[in-house]
Design an enzyme around this catalytic site. Structure first.
Site, PDB file in Angstrom:
ATOM      1  CB  SER A 131      65.547  77.779  54.892  1.00  0.00           C
ATOM      2  OG  SER A 131      66.658  77.590  55.724  1.00  0.00           O
ATOM      3  CG  HIS A 192      63.083  71.112  53.814  1.00  0.00           C
ATOM      4  ND1 HIS A 192      63.993  72.040  54.254  1.00  0.00           N
ATOM      5  CD2 HIS A 192      62.495  70.596  54.934  1.00  0.00           C
ATOM      6  CE1 HIS A 192      63.977  72.087  55.581  1.00  0.00           C
ATOM      7  NE2 HIS A 192      63.077  71.222  56.020  1.00  0.00           N
ATOM      8  CG  ASP A 357      69.343  74.653  58.541  1.00  0.00           C
ATOM      9  OD1 ASP A 357      69.595  75.782  58.981  1.00  0.00           O
ATOM     10  OD2 ASP A 357      68.238  74.095  58.709  1.00  0.00           O
ATOM     11  CG  HIS A 399      69.928  80.767  57.228  1.00  0.00           C
ATOM     12  ND1 HIS A 399      70.543  79.874  58.089  1.00  0.00           N
ATOM     13  CD2 HIS A 399      68.914  80.071  56.639  1.00  0.00           C
ATOM     14  CE1 HIS A 399      69.927  78.707  58.027  1.00  0.00           C
ATOM     15  NE2 HIS A 399      68.939  78.788  57.151  1.00  0.00           N
TER      16      HIS A 399
END
Length: 544
Positions: A131, A192, A357, A399
């Protein structure tokens, strides 16, 4: 009128009712979801149903021949972390089933966007991406190594001395420099991987605060990500998410969980970044909030800057959220847009549905899919308070995951249910949802676990996987890019992931994409976002 003709007209009208209610957000028919499903069940056996639906879809598609070439005043990027195409499809079915429908025929808000592309997600050093490297691509416009944010591929993960000189800037910064307001909203920590690429230049995505950094990196002058949030791009207008503990001195107790040591502050430098922000913004219309009540009490007309840190770490899954104290992604997005849109020059907003995720990594498909449905709800809310004439909205993923569903399930099968057959190898049932790898791999007495003895529709059920891993991995296939608004047609076909911010910047005339915006006489060569009568009539046709 013959009986045959009356019957045909009746069926045509029923098809129209169903089509209008399922394809547009405003349904003109005062009927329940169950009734619509009854119509569909009845009508689907008749070719007229499908032909009528397809012809109306075709008429809508023909209206897109006149492209929206307005200048985008506002830009919104919705990033579903790990939201691969199988996740999109499963979330669509879940959304419909939550409304009492079969689910397959439902439309997500993103499904209604007129333009769709595919994005190639690989990192410069990874076939299957992470990520951080992907965030650098879709925010900064350059592909990068896995684990790094806001730096080029010349930077090496965890090597502090490769940072300087390899920094790359993001579309959030380009927008801020153009005089727009900018914002970040996430369900993860605000420092993040995804949000950090919007403002930080860091060779390690895990350097959340100096408490997570190696001493030699701190001594060499590298900055932690939380610190960069407040120092790199002065006065980011909206910041909302989790990550509170990274802003406070080590061992300082948390305001919400004062007795829980795992939520204590982590900063070794003794700085209180929230207090510093509050002091710096005291002469501006700024507000710090840490719970839902405080957030929803904010009057957007009286606040220009907001810092909302709602948890010490990530926000809870939407299914586990305390609806009294924790804001939903939709609620955060609505407040963010109402603050940002006051700027006459427009805004850029990054929204991350980050816990899709996390659900997949844990093998908890129910958590992941409900996160995706909540992000879709936020997309719908954003669409109601912005305009397609001056706002470009893009929805994509960084992704995919090793998630899928199959097994020849019948129409309307609960998305979390069993396949309609037993394995012809071990004679045991299996769920439609499975993972290629992850924590759901379990063998009992040398045999695959019998899922019928488990609560396979439970919130935290870990779906079975083919390969045992503590954490499920990302998937390497292309992800979808949905786009609407000015210049959305430029997102088409198959593209490298780093193409996305270049298109968005081009649409808004910011960053390095400004030359086309000015004619030789100095006037803008792109159309201003003023809806014509014809455009309004087109919109009316789409909604009716």
């Amino acid at each position: 009128m013959s009986a045959h003709f009356r019957e045909k007209e009746e069926k045509h009208n029923l098809a129209l009712i169903y089509w209008r209610c399922s394809e547009v957000s405003k349904c003109s028919y005062e009927g329940s979801a169950t009734f619509l499903w009854f119509i569909a069940s009845y009508q689907e056996k008749d070719p007229l149903f499908w032909n009528t639906w397809a012809q109306h879809t075709l008429k809508n598609a023909l209206t897109l021949q006149k492209l929206n070439q307005n200048t985008a005043k506002n830009l919104i990027l919705f990033l579903g972390d790990g939201m691969g195409i199988p996740t999109v499809t499963a979330a669509r079915i879940l959304k419909g089933q939550l409304s009492g429908q079969s689910g397959e025929e439902t439309q997500l808000e993103m499904d209604k966007f007129p333009f769709v592309a595919l994005s190639k997600t690989y990192n410069t050093n990874a076939q299957v991406a992470d990520s951080a490297g992907t965030a650098t691509a879709y925010l900064c416009g350059v592909k990068a190594n896995e684990g790094t944010v806001g730096v080029s591929a010349a930077a090496v993960r965890s090597q502090c001395n490769t940072t300087q000189g390899n920094e790359v800037t993001s579309i959030l910064k380009w927008a801020k420099e153009a005089g727009k307001s900018v914002g970040i909203v996430t369900t993860t920590r605000v420092n993040h991987a995804t949000p950090s690429a919007a403002y930080a230049h860091c060779v390690d995505r895990d350097w959340f605060s100096d408490g997570e950094m190696p001493a030699e990196a701190v001594q060499a002058g590298c900055k932690d990500i939380a610190r960069q949030l407040f120092e790199n791009i002065p006065n980011i207008d909206v910041i909302m998410g989790g990550g509170r503990k990274y802003m406070f001195p080590k061992n300082q107790s948390d305001v919400e969980y004062p007795g829980d040591k795992k939520h204590f502050g982590t900063r070794k430098d003794g700085r209180n970044l929230v207090e510093e922000w509050t002091n710096r913004m005291k002469n501006k219309k700024a507000q710090y909030v840490w719970n839902k009540r405080e957030l929803l009490s904010v009057n957007p007309n009286n606040v220009d800057y907001i810092l909302g840190l709602f948890e010490p770490g990530d926000l809870p899954y939407n299914l586990e959220r305390n609806t009294e104290t924790d804001p939903s992604l939709t609620e955060m997005v609505e407040v963010a847009i109402k603050i940002l849109r006051k700027n006459p020059r427009g805004f850029y907003l990054l929204v991350e549905g980050g816990r899709i995720d996390h659900g997949h990594h844990e093998g908890k498909a129910k958590q992941a899919l409900h996160e995706a449905v909540e992000m879709d709800r936020a997309i719908g809310r954003a669409g109601l308070i912005t305009s397609i004439y001056d706002t470009m909205t893009v929805v994509t993923a960084d992704h995919s995951h090793m998630f899928n569903f199959g097994g020849y399930t019948p129409r309307g099968n609960t998305i979390f249910g069993l396949a309609p057959m037993l394995s012809d190898v071990d004679q045991k049932p299996f769920t439609a949802i499975l993972y290629g790898n992850g924590p759901g791999f379990k063998v009992i007495n040398g045999l695959r676990e019998n899922v019928s003895t488990l609560d396979y529709q439970g919130t935290n059920y870990q779906a079975q996987s083919a390969v045992p891993l503590r954490m499920e991995t990302h998937g390497g296939e292309d992800v979808a890019v949905f786009a609407k608004g000015p210049m959305a047609h430029l997102l088409h076909g198959v593209h490298e992931q780093n193409y996305i911010p270049h298109v968005m910047a081009y649409a808004a005339c910011i960053g390095q994409n400004r030359d086309h915006c000015m004619s030789s006489g100095g006037a803008s060569s792109l159309s201003p976002a003023l809806p014509s009568l014809a455009a309004l009539l087109t919109l009316t046709r789409l909604l009716c």
